[in-house]
Write a protein that holds these residues in place. Structure first.
Motif, PDB file in Angstrom:
ATOM      1  N   MET A 256       0.832  -1.198   0.000  1.00 21.94           N
ATOM      2  CA  MET A 256       0.000   0.000   0.000  1.00 21.94           C
ATOM      3  C   MET A 256       0.872   1.256   0.000  1.00 21.94           C
ATOM      4  O   MET A 256       0.586   2.226  -0.695  1.00 21.94           O
ATOM      5  N   GLU A 257       1.955   1.208   0.783  1.00 22.00           N
ATOM      6  CA  GLU A 257       2.860   2.361   0.821  1.00 22.00           C
ATOM      7  C   GLU A 257       3.477   2.613  -0.555  1.00 22.00           C
ATOM      8  O   GLU A 257       3.603   3.765  -1.003  1.00 22.00           O
ATOM      9  N   ASN A 258       3.887   1.561  -1.246  1.00 24.44           N
ATOM     10  CA  ASN A 258       4.479   1.721  -2.576  1.00 24.44           C
ATOM     11  C   ASN A 258       3.462   2.233  -3.585  1.00 24.44           C
ATOM     12  O   ASN A 258       3.796   3.054  -4.454  1.00 24.44           O
ATOM     13  N   LEU A 259       2.225   1.791  -3.500  1.00 23.51           N
ATOM     14  CA  LEU A 259       1.189   2.305  -4.385  1.00 23.51           C
ATOM     15  C   LEU A 259       0.940   3.781  -4.119  1.00 23.51           C
ATOM     16  O   LEU A 259       0.732   4.565  -5.055  1.00 23.51           O
ATOM     17  N   GLU A 260       0.953   4.189  -2.851  1.00 23.81           N
ATOM     18  CA  GLU A 260       0.780   5.596  -2.510  1.00 23.81           C
ATOM     19  C   GLU A 260       1.907   6.442  -3.084  1.00 23.81           C
ATOM     20  O   GLU A 260       1.715   7.606  -3.421  1.00 23.81           O
ATOM     21  N   ARG A 261       3.112   5.842  -3.217  1.00 22.95           N
ATOM     22  CA  ARG A 261       4.265   6.549  -3.772  1.00 22.95           C
ATOM     23  C   ARG A 261       4.282   6.488  -5.299  1.00 22.95           C
ATOM     24  O   ARG A 261       5.232   6.929  -5.931  1.00 22.95           O
ATOM     25  N   ALA A 262       3.198   5.947  -5.891  1.00 20.80           N
ATOM     26  CA  ALA A 262       3.050   5.853  -7.349  1.00 20.80           C
ATOM     27  C   ALA A 262       4.059   4.904  -7.988  1.00 20.80           C
ATOM     28  O   ALA A 262       4.414   5.051  -9.148  1.00 20.80           O
TER      29      ALA A 262
ATOM     30  N   SER B  21       5.200   1.579  -9.862  1.00 27.85           N
ATOM     31  CA  SER B  21       4.528   0.775 -10.865  1.00 27.85           C
ATOM     32  C   SER B  21       4.157  -0.592 -10.286  1.00 27.85           C
ATOM     33  O   SER B  21       5.031  -1.300  -9.767  1.00 27.85           O
ATOM     34  N   PRO B  22       2.878  -1.009 -10.354  1.00 29.58           N
ATOM     35  CA  PRO B  22       2.501  -2.350  -9.885  1.00 29.58           C
ATOM     36  C   PRO B  22       3.305  -3.450 -10.570  1.00 29.58           C
ATOM     37  O   PRO B  22       3.679  -4.446  -9.938  1.00 29.58           O
ATOM     38  N   LEU B  23       3.601  -3.254 -11.869  1.00 28.67           N
ATOM     39  CA  LEU B  23       4.362  -4.264 -12.591  1.00 28.67           C
ATOM     40  C   LEU B  23       5.788  -4.361 -12.080  1.00 28.67           C
ATOM     41  O   LEU B  23       6.335  -5.454 -11.916  1.00 28.67           O
ATOM     42  N   ASP B  24       6.403  -3.214 -11.805  1.00 31.30           N
ATOM     43  CA  ASP B  24       7.748  -3.219 -11.246  1.00 31.30           C
ATOM     44  C   ASP B  24       7.757  -3.851  -9.858  1.00 31.30           C
ATOM     45  O   ASP B  24       8.681  -4.576  -9.488  1.00 31.30           O
ATOM     46  N   MET B  25       6.725  -3.564  -9.074  1.00 33.61           N
ATOM     47  CA  MET B  25       6.631  -4.136  -7.732  1.00 33.61           C
ATOM     48  C   MET B  25       6.531  -5.661  -7.788  1.00 33.61           C
ATOM     49  O   MET B  25       7.236  -6.375  -7.065  1.00 33.61           O
ATOM     50  N   ALA B  26       5.658  -6.167  -8.660  1.00 33.30           N
ATOM     51  CA  ALA B  26       5.480  -7.616  -8.768  1.00 33.30           C
ATOM     52  C   ALA B  26       6.759  -8.285  -9.251  1.00 33.30           C
ATOM     53  O   ALA B  26       7.149  -9.350  -8.748  1.00 33.30           O
ATOM     54  N   ASN B  27       7.413  -7.661 -10.212  1.00 32.65           N
ATOM     55  CA  ASN B  27       8.657  -8.213 -10.746  1.00 32.65           C
ATOM     56  C   ASN B  27       9.718  -8.297  -9.655  1.00 32.65           C
ATOM     57  O   ASN B  27      10.447  -9.286  -9.529  1.00 32.65           O
ATOM     58  N   SER B  28       9.822  -7.248  -8.848  1.00 31.81           N
ATOM     59  CA  SER B  28      10.800  -7.223  -7.767  1.00 31.81           C
ATOM     60  C   SER B  28      10.484  -8.275  -6.710  1.00 31.81           C
ATOM     61  O   SER B  28      11.378  -8.962  -6.206  1.00 31.81           O
ATOM     62  N   MET B  29       9.209  -8.434  -6.360  1.00 33.63           N
ATOM     63  CA  MET B  29       8.800  -9.432  -5.368  1.00 33.63           C
ATOM     64  C   MET B  29       9.127 -10.839  -5.846  1.00 33.63           C
ATOM     65  O   MET B  29       9.637 -11.675  -5.083  1.00 33.63           O
ATOM     66  N   ALA B  30       8.866 -11.098  -7.132  1.00 31.84           N
ATOM     67  CA  ALA B  30       9.148 -12.430  -7.673  1.00 31.84           C
ATOM     68  C   ALA B  30      10.644 -12.701  -7.716  1.00 31.84           C
ATOM     69  O   ALA B  30      11.093 -13.813  -7.418  1.00 31.84           O
ATOM     70  N   ARG B  31      11.437 -11.675  -8.080  1.00 26.99           N
ATOM     71  CA  ARG B  31      12.886 -11.864  -8.157  1.00 26.99           C
ATOM     72  C   ARG B  31      13.507 -12.108  -6.787  1.00 26.99           C
ATOM     73  O   ARG B  31      14.587 -12.687  -6.690  1.00 26.99           O
ATOM     74  N   SER B  32      12.840 -11.651  -5.724  1.00 27.39           N
ATOM     75  CA  SER B  32      13.387 -11.851  -4.381  1.00 27.39           C
ATOM     76  C   SER B  32      13.397 -13.319  -3.985  1.00 27.39           C
ATOM     77  O   SER B  32      14.113 -13.722  -3.065  1.00 27.39           O
ATOM     78  N   GLY B  33      12.570 -14.134  -4.657  1.00 25.18           N
ATOM     79  CA  GLY B  33      12.486 -15.549  -4.336  1.00 25.18           C
ATOM     80  C   GLY B  33      11.518 -15.868  -3.217  1.00 25.18           C
ATOM     81  O   GLY B  33      11.276 -17.031  -2.907  1.00 25.18           O
ATOM     82  N   GLN B  34      10.912 -14.846  -2.615  1.00 27.27           N
ATOM     83  CA  GLN B  34       9.989 -15.062  -1.498  1.00 27.27           C
ATOM     84  C   GLN B  34       8.544 -15.260  -1.957  1.00 27.27           C
ATOM     85  O   GLN B  34       7.714 -15.729  -1.183  1.00 27.27           O
ATOM     86  N   TYR B  35       8.265 -14.852  -3.209  1.00 27.16           N
ATOM     87  CA  TYR B  35       6.901 -14.922  -3.709  1.00 27.16           C
ATOM     88  C   TYR B  35       6.912 -15.451  -5.136  1.00 27.16           C
ATOM     89  O   TYR B  35       7.838 -15.182  -5.893  1.00 27.16           O
ATOM     90  N   SER B  36       5.857 -16.162  -5.499  1.00 25.26           N
ATOM     91  CA  SER B  36       5.661 -16.481  -6.906  1.00 25.26           C
ATOM     92  C   SER B  36       5.083 -15.239  -7.584  1.00 25.26           C
ATOM     93  O   SER B  36       4.511 -14.363  -6.918  1.00 25.26           O
ATOM     94  N   MET B  37       5.206 -15.157  -8.909  1.00 29.65           N
ATOM     95  CA  MET B  37       4.634 -14.021  -9.617  1.00 29.65           C
ATOM     96  C   MET B  37       3.117 -13.983  -9.430  1.00 29.65           C
ATOM     97  O   MET B  37       2.518 -12.911  -9.289  1.00 29.65           O
TER      98      MET B  37
ATOM     99  N   ALA C 280     -10.719  -3.359 -12.119  1.00 28.93           N
ATOM    100  CA  ALA C 280      -9.857  -4.115 -13.030  1.00 28.93           C
ATOM    101  C   ALA C 280      -8.525  -4.424 -12.369  1.00 28.93           C
ATOM    102  O   ALA C 280      -8.034  -3.672 -11.529  1.00 28.93           O
ATOM    103  N   SER C 281      -7.932  -5.537 -12.765  1.00 28.66           N
ATOM    104  CA  SER C 281      -6.602  -5.882 -12.288  1.00 28.66           C
ATOM    105  C   SER C 281      -5.584  -4.876 -12.810  1.00 28.66           C
ATOM    106  O   SER C 281      -5.714  -4.347 -13.926  1.00 28.66           O
ATOM    107  N   ALA C 282      -4.577  -4.619 -11.998  1.00 24.05           N
ATOM    108  CA  ALA C 282      -3.494  -3.721 -12.420  1.00 24.05           C
ATOM    109  C   ALA C 282      -2.684  -4.328 -13.561  1.00 24.05           C
ATOM    110  O   ALA C 282      -1.881  -3.637 -14.176  1.00 24.05           O
ATOM    111  N   PHE C 283      -2.896  -5.619 -13.824  1.00 31.35           N
ATOM    112  CA  PHE C 283      -2.083  -6.325 -14.814  1.00 31.35           C
ATOM    113  C   PHE C 283      -2.896  -6.843 -15.985  1.00 31.35           C
ATOM    114  O   PHE C 283      -2.395  -7.620 -16.792  1.00 31.35           O
ATOM    115  N   SER C 284      -4.136  -6.407 -16.121  1.00 35.16           N
ATOM    116  CA  SER C 284      -5.025  -7.041 -17.092  1.00 35.16           C
ATOM    117  C   SER C 284      -4.857  -6.541 -18.517  1.00 35.16           C
ATOM    118  O   SER C 284      -5.156  -7.252 -19.460  1.00 35.16           O
TER     119      SER C 284
END
Length: 281
Positions: free
Chosen positions: A1-7, A9-25, A57-61
């Protein structure tokens, strides 16, 4: 939520989370979509609240706008020139175009830069500085927007071919490779997880596509190689190589690894043109 408030990119956020290895895409995108719904007044996935008056709508649709080359014909009618489509690789998209520049235009650009070349640099990932690197041994020169009429004419032609405004592109960067000079395999896209690259992303967003203009013939070597694809394109004066650096959601495509093979005989001169998400400046 904090990152979304800072504008962010949802796509950049998801990519970073997946690259961390802690989350699936899949999990990363679902979590971000939940946060987007909450911000819009909806509920979390799997729940229904009174605030949900309409679906969000999904941020990724939806794919985002991309530069593109019209491949409905074997020839492209640019405003001032007929361009030949010589080959097409569909995924990742790599297109070789013929007759993009005349011999006179190639010679004029080369002559314009004259002796302005300096040792080529790369962007440091730590701080974004331009640094000399052993993997890039060529020399480079720039032609800024508005500096030369021939460059402006070619810029407008490329913009028409790619359906992308010239203002959303970087200035021409010339590269000169003498015998045994090379650029080892690398990516043209900017890594949003790199502190140094983020400063460059702030100037115009991601590099969505690349034009490589071949300004000279090369007797031997000097091909543009894509190691993961088993593809090598040899320089031919007046031709241009085009490839997309991202997917339709502007996310970096790891298949676009490419390099400049060592020149064995002759001199290779090219001009790079990078198309950005937004106005470059």
């Amino acid at each position: 939520m904090e990152n979304l408030e800072r504008a962010c990119s949802p796509l950049d956020m998801a990519n970073s989370m997946a690259r961390s290895g802690q989350y699936s895409m899949t999990d990363a995108r679902a979590a971000i979509d939940d946060a987007v719904r909450i911000r819009a007044g909806g509920g979390v996935s799997g729940t229904v609240t009174a605030a949900e008056t309409a679906p969000v709508a999904s941020a990724f649709s939806s794919p985002r706008e991309m530069p593109f080359i019209d491949l409905t014909s074997n020839r492209i009618a640019a405003p001032d020139r007929e361009i030949d489509v010589l080959f097409v690789l569909k995924k990742p998209q790599v297109i070789l175009l013929g007759n993009v520049l005349s011999d006179e235009e190639c010679d004029a650009i080369v002559a314009h830069c004259g002796s302005r070349y300096t040792r080529s640099t790369v962007t440091a990932e730590a701080d974004g500085a331009s640094v000399v690197h052993e993997g890039r041994t060529s020399e480079m020169a720039f032609i800024q927007r508005g500096e030369a009429e021939v460059a402006e004419r070619i810029d407008r032609r490329l913009a028409a071919i790619a359906h992308w405004t010239p203002e959303c592109s970087e200035p021409f960067q010339l590269q000169k490779y003498d015998k045994m000079q090379e650029y080892r395999p690398h990516y043209d896209w900017l890594d949003p997880d790199s502190a140094g690259h983020r400063s460059h992303l702030a100037r115009g967003g991601q590099r969505l596509a690349t034009f490589v203009l071949y300004l000279s013939d090369v007797a031997q070597g000097g091909g543009t190689v894509f190691p993961s694809l088993g593809l090598e394109v040899f320089p031919k004066k007046g031709n241009a190589l085009w490839f997309l650096n991202t997917d339709s959601n502007h996310q970096p495509d790891a298949q676009t690894l490419h390099g400049g093979a060592p020149v064995v005989k002759g001199t290779k001169i090219i001009a790079n043109k990078w198309l950005r998400q937004e106005r470059y400046g």
